[in-house]
Design a protein around this motif. Sequence first.
Motif: not given
Length: 77
Positions: A1-24
Amino acid sequence: MPTDERLLPQSLTRLLAVPPSARRPPAGRGLPRALPHSQRTSAHDALESALLRGFVYGVSGLVWLVVMLFIGRHLMR
């Protein structure tokens, strides 16, 4: 199955970059505190809500029953 190579939106990229303890959420936005007795819903409101919910469930059940009867009648022909 081919993967979708589109870039993530900027807001999602920033959310994933934050450590889980800071997401509370901030302390002020947690669970609501218990209401005083004067602001709680009364037994009358609870009964009214239960009756309304029962009426809605009953009517939707009757609609499903009628639809199933029509389907059964159609399949019997």
